[in-house]
Design an enzyme around this catalytic site. Structure first.
Site, PDB file in Angstrom:
ATOM      1  N   HIS A   1       0.822  -1.204   0.000  1.00 31.95           N
ATOM      2  CA  HIS A   1       0.000   0.000   0.000  1.00 31.95           C
ATOM      3  C   HIS A   1       0.862   1.264   0.000  1.00 31.95           C
ATOM      4  O   HIS A   1       1.934   1.309   0.585  1.00 31.95           O
ATOM      5  CB  HIS A   1      -0.936   0.008   1.217  1.00 31.95           C
ATOM      6  CG  HIS A   1      -0.228  -0.004   2.524  1.00 31.95           C
ATOM      7  ND1 HIS A   1       0.238  -1.147   3.125  1.00 31.95           N
ATOM      8  CD2 HIS A   1       0.109   1.008   3.368  1.00 31.95           C
ATOM      9  CE1 HIS A   1       0.822  -0.853   4.257  1.00 31.95           C
ATOM     10  NE2 HIS A   1       0.763   0.458   4.434  1.00 31.95           N
ATOM     11  N   ASN A   2       0.367   2.263  -0.700  1.00 33.01           N
ATOM     12  CA  ASN A   2       0.974   3.611  -0.753  1.00 33.01           C
ATOM     13  C   ASN A   2       2.279   3.672  -1.543  1.00 33.01           C
ATOM     14  O   ASN A   2       2.936   4.718  -1.557  1.00 33.01           O
ATOM     15  CB  ASN A   2       1.245   4.179   0.650  1.00 33.01           C
ATOM     16  CG  ASN A   2      -0.015   4.372   1.458  1.00 33.01           C
ATOM     17  OD1 ASN A   2      -1.110   4.420   0.906  1.00 33.01           O
ATOM     18  ND2 ASN A   2       0.134   4.473   2.766  1.00 33.01           N
TER      19      ASN A   2
END
Length: 363
Positions: free
Chosen positions: A259-260
Site C-alpha cells: 500500500h501507498n
C-alpha cells in the site's frame, strides 16, 4: 496469417535479402523450423542449429553470411532482439476469445463499454465501470465499481480489479493478477514490540499480547499507460492516497507491491520482487528476481538490483546494488571473493603460527 519476408522486414525497419517473396506463417527456433517458418538465428551460436531444421529463411544478426548458412532469404537487423519485439507482435495469434459480450458475462447497467470491447465468459463488470475502446476482458475476470480501464487493453483469465482503480491505455494483465486488494495495515492499542524493535534494533521491551486493529484502505490504485502486470501479481490499494504505478512499467509474475507505494515510469520489477508499504521508486529502475524493499524507503532513478537483493535503506540514483543487506555490487563481489578465500587464509595462518612456534622453540 502469412507474411512475405519483404513485408516483415518493412514492418520491422530491417533489411530483407534473397528471395524476399517467400511467405512464412510463424517463427521457430532454428532446429525446429519448418519450410513455412522464419528461423530465429539471431546469434552465430543459434545459426549452428539451422541444418537440423528445414527453414528457408531466418532472422539474422547484422553482417551474417546468410547464403553460406544455406538459406534462400534472410532478415537482417542491427539489433535482432529488438526486432523480435515487433515480429512477435505480428505473429501472435492471441487467445482466440470471441468478439462482443459473452452471454454468461454480467455487466452492470451503468457500466460503459467503448467500441469494440470484448467480454469473456463469466466475467463481471461492476456499476459505473468504464472500459476503453478495443479492450479485451478475458474469462472469469472481475472489474469492480467505478473502475476506469483505458483503451486497447487486455486482461487474461481471472484478473481481479478492485473498486475505483484507475488504469491507462494499453494495459496488459496476466492470469490471476489482483489490482486493488486492501493494504496490510494493522495497529495495536499500545506501542507494539515491533515498533520498539524498529527503534532499538533488537529490544522489544516488555512482552505482552496485543490485538491488531485493522486500518481500512480508503485509497485505490492509479496505473499509467503501457503498463504490464504478470500472473498472480498483487498491487495493494493505498491507505488514504492511491498506490501509483508510472507509465511503461513492467511487472513480472508473483510481484507484491504494498500500500501507498509509488513506482516511477519504465521500471522493470522481475519475479517475486516484494515492496513493503510506502516505498517510492524512481524512473527506469530494474529490480531482479526476489529483490525485497523495506517500507518507507526511497530508491532513486536508474537503480539496478541483482537477484535476491534486500534494500534496507535509501538508495541514491544510478547505484547498482547486491546482497543482504544491499551494498554496491562491486563491493559485494569483493566481499564474496574474500569469503571464498577464508578457508585458505585460515590454513595459511595456521601454518604460519606453526612455523613461528617451531622457530621460538628452537631458539
Amino acid at each position: 496469417m502469412a507474411y512475405t519476408i519483404e513485408q516483415i522486414a518493412a514492418a520491422l525497419g530491417a533489411e530483407a535479402l534473397g528471395a524476399v517473396d517467400i511467405e512464412v506463417e510463424g517463427v521457430a527456433e532454428p532446429a525446429d523450423a519448418g519450410p513455412h517458418q522464419l528461423a530465429l538465428a539471431m546469434k552465430p551460436e543459434y545459426a549452428e542449429a539451422l541444418p537440423q531444421g528445414q527453414a528457408r529463411a531466418a532472422m539474422l544478426w547484422d553482417g551474417a553470411d546468410w547464403q553460406a548458412l544455406g538459406l534462400e532469404a534472410a532478415i537482417v537487423s542491427p539489433r535482432p532482439r529488438f526486432a523480435l519485439s515487433g515480429l512477435s507482435a505480428m505473429m501472435d495469434p492471441g487467445q482466440g476469445w470471441q468478439d462482443g459480450v459473452h452471454p454468461s458475462a454480467v455487466v452492470h447497467d451503468t457500466a460503459e463499454l467503448g467500441d469494440g470491447v470484448s467480454v469473456g465468459p463469466l466475467a463481471v463488470i461492476g456499476k459505473g465501470a468504464r472500459i476503453g475502446a478495443g479492450t479485451v476482458i478475458g474469462p472469469q475476470c472481475f472489474i469492480g465499481s467505478d473502475v476506469v480501464l483505458g483503451a486497447q487493453g487486455g486482461l487474461r483469465e481471472g484478473v481481479r480489479i478492485g473498486a475505483r482503480v484507475m488504469i491507462g491505455d494499453r494495459f496488459i494483465a496476466q492470469p490471476g493478477a489482483v489490482i486493488g486488494s486492501d493494504g496490510f495495515s494493522y495497529v495495536t492499542p499500545e506501542v507494539s514490540g515491533a515498533e520498539k524493535v524498529r527503534q532499538t534494533l533488537g529490544d522489544q521491551g516488555e512482552i505482552k499480547a496485543q490485538k491488531h486493529a485493522r486500518i481500512h484502505s480508503l485509497g485505490a490504485v492509479s496505473i499509467g499507460n503501457d503498463v504490464e502486470v504478470g500472473a498472480n501479481c498483487t498491487i495493494d490499494r493505498g491507505t488514504v492516497r492511491d498506490t501509483v504505478i508510472g507509465n511503461g512499467t513492467k511487472i513480472d509474475n508473483l510481484v507484491q507491491i504494498g500500500h501507498n507505494c509509488i513506482i516511477g515510469s519504465d521500471c522493470l520489477l522481475c519475479g517475486q520482487v516484494g515492496l513493503a508499504g510506502s516505498v517510492k521508486v524512481g524512473d527506469n529502475v530494474i529490480m531482479a528476481g526476489q529483490t525485497g524493499v523495506a517500507d518507507n524507503i526511497f530508491v532513486g532513478d536508474n537503480v539496478i538490483t541483482g537477484g535476491a537483493t534486500k534494500l534496507m535503506s535509501n538508495v541514491p540514483k544510478g547505484r547498482v546494488m547486491l546482497g543482504y543487506p544491499a551494498i554496491q555490487m562491486d563491493s559485494q563481489m569483493e566481499i564474496y571473493k574474500g569469503l571464498r578465500r577464508l578457508k585458505r587464509l585460515f590454513r595459511d595462518v595456521a601454518d604460519l603460527k606453526k612455523t613461528v612456534s617451531n622457530n621460538s622453540q628452537s631458539d
